[in-house]
Design a protein around this motif. Structure first.
Motif, PDB file in Angstrom:
ATOM      1  N   HIS A  70      33.080  40.856 -63.322  1.00 11.25           N
ATOM      2  CA  HIS A  70      32.310  41.818 -63.862  1.00 11.25           C
ATOM      3  C   HIS A  70      31.694  42.804 -62.965  1.00 11.25           C
ATOM      4  N   LEU A  71      31.236  42.225 -62.029  1.00 12.86           N
ATOM      5  CA  LEU A  71      30.259  42.875 -60.880  1.00 12.86           C
ATOM      6  C   LEU A  71      31.377  43.207 -59.662  1.00 12.86           C
ATOM      7  N   GLU A  72      32.332  42.292 -59.629  1.00 14.81           N
ATOM      8  CA  GLU A  72      33.508  42.624 -58.392  1.00 14.81           C
ATOM      9  C   GLU A  72      32.610  42.004 -57.155  1.00 14.81           C
ATOM     10  N   LEU A  73      31.689  41.145 -57.369  1.00 12.32           N
ATOM     11  CA  LEU A  73      31.345  40.464 -56.115  1.00 12.32           C
ATOM     12  C   LEU A  73      32.057  39.177 -55.897  1.00 12.32           C
ATOM     13  N   THR A  74      33.124  39.184 -55.007  1.00 17.52           N
ATOM     14  CA  THR A  74      34.273  38.117 -54.895  1.00 17.52           C
ATOM     15  C   THR A  74      33.930  37.256 -53.922  1.00 17.52           C
ATOM     16  N   GLY A  75      32.676  37.463 -53.276  1.00 17.90           N
ATOM     17  CA  GLY A  75      32.248  36.788 -52.338  1.00 17.90           C
ATOM     18  C   GLY A  75      31.975  35.111 -52.586  1.00 17.90           C
ATOM     19  N   THR A  76      31.543  35.207 -53.890  1.00 16.51           N
ATOM     20  CA  THR A  76      31.359  33.642 -54.390  1.00 16.51           C
ATOM     21  C   THR A  76      32.577  33.221 -55.074  1.00 16.51           C
ATOM     22  N   LYS A  77      32.902  32.117 -54.669  1.00 15.71           N
ATOM     23  CA  LYS A  77      34.478  31.575 -55.142  1.00 15.71           C
ATOM     24  C   LYS A  77      34.246  30.700 -56.036  1.00 15.71           C
ATOM     25  N   LYS A  78      35.549  30.910 -56.733  1.00 19.73           N
ATOM     26  CA  LYS A  78      36.066  29.922 -57.901  1.00 19.73           C
ATOM     27  C   LYS A  78      37.000  28.629 -57.403  1.00 19.73           C
ATOM     28  N   HIS A  82      34.244  23.709 -62.444  1.00 18.65           N
ATOM     29  CA  HIS A  82      33.724  22.414 -63.032  1.00 18.65           C
ATOM     30  C   HIS A  82      32.636  21.631 -62.197  1.00 18.65           C
ATOM     31  N   GLY A  83      31.916  22.402 -61.344  1.00 26.22           N
ATOM     32  CA  GLY A  83      31.025  22.084 -60.710  1.00 26.22           C
ATOM     33  C   GLY A  83      31.199  20.528 -59.764  1.00 26.22           C
ATOM     34  N   GLN A  84      32.596  20.684 -59.338  1.00 25.38           N
ATOM     35  CA  GLN A  84      33.064  19.755 -58.464  1.00 25.38           C
ATOM     36  C   GLN A  84      33.050  19.824 -57.105  1.00 25.38           C
ATOM     37  N   CYS A  85      33.103  21.307 -56.737  1.00 24.20           N
ATOM     38  CA  CYS A  85      33.389  21.686 -55.160  1.00 24.20           C
ATOM     39  C   CYS A  85      32.306  22.458 -54.811  1.00 24.20           C
ATOM     40  N   GLY A  86      31.402  23.091 -55.072  1.00 22.80           N
ATOM     41  CA  GLY A  86      30.557  23.879 -54.721  1.00 22.80           C
ATOM     42  C   GLY A  86      30.761  25.226 -54.082  1.00 22.80           C
ATOM     43  N   ALA A  87      32.065  25.743 -54.255  1.00 22.73           N
ATOM     44  CA  ALA A  87      32.331  26.874 -53.658  1.00 22.73           C
ATOM     45  C   ALA A  87      31.730  28.108 -54.286  1.00 22.73           C
ATOM     46  N   CYS A  88      31.247  27.911 -55.321  1.00 26.03           N
ATOM     47  CA  CYS A  88      30.655  28.944 -56.289  1.00 26.03           C
ATOM     48  C   CYS A  88      28.920  28.707 -56.073  1.00 26.03           C
ATOM     49  N   PRO A 144      31.609  30.737 -48.185  1.00 27.66           N
ATOM     50  CA  PRO A 144      30.320  31.220 -48.866  1.00 27.66           C
ATOM     51  C   PRO A 144      29.578  30.506 -49.463  1.00 27.66           C
ATOM     52  N   GLY A 145      30.266  29.387 -50.071  1.00 31.10           N
ATOM     53  CA  GLY A 145      29.296  28.428 -50.802  1.00 31.10           C
ATOM     54  C   GLY A 145      28.652  27.514 -49.861  1.00 31.10           C
ATOM     55  N   GLN A 146      29.344  27.097 -48.846  1.00 34.14           N
ATOM     56  CA  GLN A 146      28.809  26.223 -47.824  1.00 34.14           C
ATOM     57  C   GLN A 146      27.561  26.974 -47.129  1.00 34.14           C
TER      58      GLN A 146
ATOM     59  N   PRO B  28      33.967  37.300 -39.429  1.00 29.06           N
ATOM     60  CA  PRO B  28      32.711  38.222 -40.091  1.00 29.06           C
ATOM     61  C   PRO B  28      33.112  38.366 -41.322  1.00 29.06           C
ATOM     62  N   LEU B  29      34.563  38.384 -41.646  1.00 28.88           N
ATOM     63  CA  LEU B  29      34.943  38.609 -43.064  1.00 28.88           C
ATOM     64  C   LEU B  29      34.739  37.492 -43.973  1.00 28.88           C
ATOM     65  N   LYS B  30      35.288  36.403 -43.175  1.00 28.24           N
ATOM     66  CA  LYS B  30      35.273  35.233 -44.109  1.00 28.24           C
ATOM     67  C   LYS B  30      33.751  34.862 -44.523  1.00 28.24           C
ATOM     68  N   THR B  31      32.980  34.756 -43.475  1.00 30.43           N
ATOM     69  CA  THR B  31      31.441  34.215 -43.487  1.00 30.43           C
ATOM     70  C   THR B  31      30.733  35.322 -44.504  1.00 30.43           C
ATOM     71  N   THR B  32      31.169  36.411 -44.801  1.00 30.40           N
ATOM     72  CA  THR B  32      30.433  37.115 -45.722  1.00 30.40           C
ATOM     73  C   THR B  32      31.155  37.261 -46.854  1.00 30.40           C
ATOM     74  N   GLY B  33      32.165  36.683 -47.292  1.00 27.17           N
ATOM     75  CA  GLY B  33      32.789  36.697 -48.653  1.00 27.17           C
ATOM     76  C   GLY B  33      33.406  38.032 -48.761  1.00 27.17           C
ATOM     77  N   THR B  34      33.811  38.880 -47.675  1.00 32.78           N
ATOM     78  CA  THR B  34      34.475  39.953 -47.901  1.00 32.78           C
ATOM     79  C   THR B  34      36.045  39.961 -47.637  1.00 32.78           C
ATOM     80  N   ALA B  35      36.313  38.846 -46.982  1.00 32.71           N
ATOM     81  CA  ALA B  35      37.833  38.688 -46.995  1.00 32.71           C
ATOM     82  C   ALA B  35      38.620  38.523 -48.452  1.00 32.71           C
ATOM     83  N   PRO B  36      39.720  39.347 -48.667  1.00 33.51           N
ATOM     84  CA  PRO B  36      39.994  39.257 -50.192  1.00 33.51           C
ATOM     85  C   PRO B  36      40.846  38.265 -50.352  1.00 33.51           C
TER      86      PRO B  36
END
Lengths: 212, 742
Positions: A70-78, A82-88, A144-146, B28-36
């Motif tokens: 919705h906000l297209e902030l895709t740096g936070t990963k899926k 299920h809360g098992q990996c921490g990527a989010c 990003p999660g790390q 820099p892209l991967k660590t900022t979440g900007t690599a698509p």
């Protein structure tokens, strides 16, 4: 709701009903998933990286999907949903959480910090720069999660929050590799960058201590 | 460029960029979440609808009825594609079962329907409303039962001989194993088992598919762009030129994304049906059973040796299973190469199983082969009373590859790996008597293993474009799955064209670019950089023709060109484009191109609880020229982590009644986490392999998983005196045998 429904549909319908009773502001439009009527939605507003977001969301949308879809902030990963990996992992009011385990509408008024809020490619946060310097990642998907978890971990140690590896949980926790490994263990890196990640976090922790 | 003979002295022997530890240019892209990544391409498909796959709830049989009526009426649903309504799609490379279509079910969680809706939540909810009735048929789900002769005595009687000599399944014999083994004064005869394993990369398989008329674009997560482009055309029965794949960033693969999977096929079919782009990520609980996994193995090893430890007879037999009964896990892959011995037998037998399909996972074959062979060597060391390092040195081959007559080693420095590793690790402090070292409540032990992984090469092409301002753009469909391709390709181009690294821009993963080797089989780094070198040489020659100099004799450095007493700026010929690739000649077939390592581990086993903790790990690697020691080291430590997982915890648990992997998510399928992994040390020997590529480089990404697991297993034996031959080495398998606690 039809009574000759499947058990799955019954469970899905029950879930929707629970959400309704807990969300008086919801736009109640449906009592079941199979009825052909739109799902319940409700407004929610929070800030993400200091910017206000006002959304009208299906109540089933997780904080993770609110950010990504919705906000297209895709740096936070899926990674698992299920809360098992921490990527989010993101920070909500300064505390790290798995954003996949939390519904977006639970976050009315919250301050959310994502990886995009820490730094940019041109202006990296010290933790991001340390990950680059120590090669604390490979494919980059858990990264990003790390990094969010690492930033929050240092804050947790500073705040005196104890961990499983402390000998005495009433004593103030210390910065060391064992503490970092324990506290970071909710963030899986399948590429196996752990040894480098600990070095990256240690460098930031030491410079923080030096600055303090 | 044809590579038809070993490389002579060239510019890489005096490299200024190649071989230097270089932080990743994509960092820099991967660590900022900007690599698509694939599912995140809002930029290319802002109107994509959401797809959700329903997996089969049986392992084998037929869909007798599928009712999608209620799902179709559910809110937001745009389209539903049901497998029984669609003819089975074609099979692409690496596909054992069709990825979609028809009423037959070949394995558990095979995709049987895809629901498309306006939102993810709607698609997921609607998928749960599909009702399916099945006719279930019995299947073979238990490797030990399907391969009843596994480990049996009669397997060296010639049974199974005489087939296709190229077949994985045909035993390879040299000398007379049976007689030599019978006569050997020291013998080891042991059987080891390794379980099914899941790649468990953190980015799920994901694709956004969009049609423009007949033309299909897949923004996807795939290791092998050219293979998968042609596979996708075959699967859908469309022209290859109508398929484009784009995978600039890939969140891990480890083999799982070598081939087209259900996400791409279902997204393509669903997008066609929906009339708009559709995005699908496989939900995590689907991945283990829907996609591929590393096959379980049963491996029997027999070693016959003299009292001096020299092997006279060596047999390695491996059993595995797959849906096609043909493509298995060849645990014997390293055995013809690693050790001397005149009388030899290797055989890899594959049986039919109805489990989800097995396929390549990081170092297929060798990764699990070392878990058997290198523990058997530890057992032989004990049987002969020799030090495990000395035993391996005593069996160093001289001359030809002992299990591949007529083949030479291109370059092999295993003895250096072992001796320098032993020195660095403090191996001399190891107490050879098991269970003898205590550190408080911990039983402490050290283990060693040798490592071998083949270093194949694959043809690889690239396009390089020098822009008028002196920026060099490299385009190739090579992928970076975390391996560091972006950076080593930039380093190669910078070195060859005499530019600083920041004047090179690298674009990867688009099938519109020249076809590269791709990321698989540990060939990606060596092959793709050779291809980029070839393209750069073509560009140098083109510039030379324009400016009137012989490019191959000129020096390109610091943005300038020098030929004799003449000099130009690199940009003096203006913007230029060149395209070329590397093709590897048959001369390489006379060599075994391989990489080697000495792996060392120290573990501590809790004397009370049996919990094993890894204290130290070291790998000393012999892998040709290391292009970027920083990312290469990461490849090795990452592989060591995966090896630790394979040794200690990873196992897809088979429900042999219903034919599925039960622990099909990241909570049930345990992989190493931070707390499981200590500081790791990696040393690269300063070696080059002129037979491999013009850069004299080889891969390292799979070498790192070949051996560390065995070193850990051997360390546990040294710590406890308990030999467990059934992986993973979980404490339930040895807790009751731990030494009495005083």
């Amino acid at each position: 709701m039809a009574f000759n429904t499947t058990r799955r549909a019954m469970l899905a319908g029950s879930g929707a009903a629970v959400a309704l009773t807990q969300a008086p502001g919801a736009h109640a439009q449906s009592t079941g998933a199979g009825g052909g009527t739109p799902p319940s939605s409700m407004p929610v507003s929070f800030t993400v990286n200091g910017t206000a977001a006002e959304l009208e969301l299906d109540t089933r949308v997780t904080l993770l999907d609110a950010l990504r879809e919705h906000l297209e902030l895709t740096g936070t990963k899926k990674g698992c949903d299920h809360g098992q990996c921490g990527a989010c992992t993101v920070m909500v009011n300064g505390t790290r959480i798995n954003s996949c385990l939390s519904l977006a509408v639970q976050h009315q008024g919250d301050e959310i910090t994502t990886i995009e809020g820490l730094g940019t490619p041109e202006d990296l946060h010290p933790m991001q720069a340390a990950f680059v310097k120590h090669d604390g990642y490979q494919c980059g998907y858990c990264t990003p999660g790390q990094i969010c978890s690492a930033v929050a971990t240092l804050a947790e140690i500073r705040a005196g929050i104890p961990s499983h590896v402390q000998g005495d949980i009433t004593a103030a926790p210390v910065f060391n590799a064992a503490e970092l490994r324990e506290r970071m263990s909710g963030n899986i890196c399948r590429c196996g960058a752990y040894s480098n990640i600990v070095e990256a976090i240690t460098e930031v922790a030491n410079s923080d201590l030096g600055a303090a | 460029m044809d590579f038809n003979q070993p490389a002579g002295t060239n510019l890489f022997d005096n490299a200024r960029v190649i071989g230097k530890p270089t932080p990743r240019i994509d960092g820099p892209l991967k660590t900022t979440g900007t690599a698509p990544y694939a599912y995140e391409r809002h930029d290319v498909a802002p109107d994509a609808a959401y797809g959700y796959i329903l997996g089969a709830a049986i392992a084998k049989g037929r869909i007798s009825a599928m009712n999608v009526a209620e799902a179709r009426r559910a809110p937001g649903v745009v389209a539903i594609v049901a497998a029984p309504d669609v003819a089975p799609v074609g099979k692409g490379m690496g596909n054992v079962a069709p990825l979609f279509g028809g009423s037959d079910v070949a394995h558990y969680h095979q995709a049987i329907a895809v629901v498309v809706a306006e939102t993810f939540e709607q698609a997921r909810a609607a998928a749960a409303l599909i009702r399916v009735d099945y006719d279930r048929t019995p299947g073979a789900f238990d490797l030990a039962r399907a391969a009843p002769h596994a480990g049996a005595e009669e397997q060296d009687d010639g049974a199974g001989d005489g087939g296709d000599p190229q077949s994985q399944q045909t035993p390879k014999r040299i000398g007379d194993f049976a007689d030599a083994f019978a006569a050997a004064p020291v013998k080891v005869d042991a059987t080891y088992t390794t379980p099914d394993e899941s790649h468990a990369m953190i980015e799920p398989h994901a694709t956004i598919a969009g049609w423009d008329g007949d033309k299909l674009t897949l923004w996807t997560s795939n290791q092998m762009i050219a293979w998968s482009k042609s596979s996708m055309a075959k699967i859908l029965g469309i022209a290859e030129e109508n398929v484009r794949l784009d995978s600039p960033y890939i969140g891990g693969g480890f083999g799982s994304k070598l081939f087209v999977r259900a996400d791409a096929v279902c997204a393509a079919l669903a997008a066609k049906e929906a009339g708009r782009p559709v995005k699908i990520a496989l939900q995590r609980p689907l991945i283990a059973n829907n996609t591929a996994h590393r096959h379980a193995t049963i491996q029997r090893i027999r070693l016959g040796a003299g009292r001096d430890g020299r092997i006279t007879a060596i047999a390695h037999e491996c059993w595995s299973g797959n849906l096609d009964g043909q493509s298995g896990e060849d645990g014997t892959a390293q055995t013809p190469v690693l050790y001397a011995g005149a009388n030899r037998l290797v055989a890899s037998r594959v049986t039919h199983l109805d489990l989800p399909e097995g396929n390549a996972m990081r170092a297929p074959g060798e990764a699990v082969g070392h878990l058997a062979l290198e523990v058997a060597m530890d057992e032989l060391a004990e049987a002969t009373g020799m030090d495990p390092v000395a035993l391996r040195l005593a069996n160093e081959p001289t001359g030809e590859v002992p299990g591949k007559p007529g083949t030479r080693y291109s370059e092999r420095n295993l003895t250096r790996c072992l001796t320098e590793g032993a020195e660095r690790f403090g191996w001399a402090r190891r107490n050879a008597r098991p269970g003898a070292v205590r550190d408080g409540r911990w039983l402490v032990g050290m283990g060693v293993a040798a490592g071998y992984r083949g270093a194949p090469t694959q043809k690889s092409a690239a396009r390089v474009r020098l822009e008028a301002d002196g920026l060099l753009v490299v385009e190739t469909d090579m992928t970076d799955i975390g391996t560091g391709s972006y950076t080593i390709i930039a380093q190669t181009a910078a070195e060859t064209m005499g530019l600083p690294l920041d004047r090179v821009s690298v674009r990867l993963g688009d099938s519109a670019f020249p076809a590269a080797a791709g990321s698989g089989g540990q060939w990606g780094a060596a092959s793709s950089t050779a291809g980029v070198y070839a393209a750069c040489v073509a560009l140098r020659r083109k510039i030379g023709e324009q400016l009137g100099f012989a490019a191959d004799d000129a020096t390109f450095a610091d943005g300038r060109i020098t030929a004799g007493d003449r000099s130009w700026a690199l940009t003096d010929a203006g913007a230029q484009v060149a395209e070329d690739g590397i093709a590897f000649g048959d001369f390489q077939k006379g060599y075994d191109l391989g990489t080697y390592a000495g792996h060392f581990a120290e573990v501590a086993v809790d004397a009370f609880t049996g919990v094993t903790r890894i204290r130290r790990m070291l790998a000393v690697c012999d892998a040709g020229r290391i292009l970027n020691p920083m990312s290469a080291r990461s490849q090795v430590i990452g592989a060591m982590v995966m090896a630790a997982g394979g040794a200690l915890m990873e196992e897809l648990v088979v429900d042999t009644r219903f034919g599925l992997f039960v622990n099909h998510d990241l909570a049930g399928y345990e992989v190493p986490v931070h707390l499981d992994i200590p500081h790791q040390e990696v040393v690269f020997l300063d070696t080059v392999d002129p037979v491999s590529t013009p850069l004299k480089a080889k891969g390292v990404g799979e070498l790192g998983i070949c051996g560390p697991g065995a070193a850990i297993a051997n360390a546990i034996y040294n710590a406890t005196g308990i030999r467990v031959r059934e992986y993973p080495l979980t404490l339930d398998k040895y807790l009751d045998q731990l030494p009495q606690v005083a």
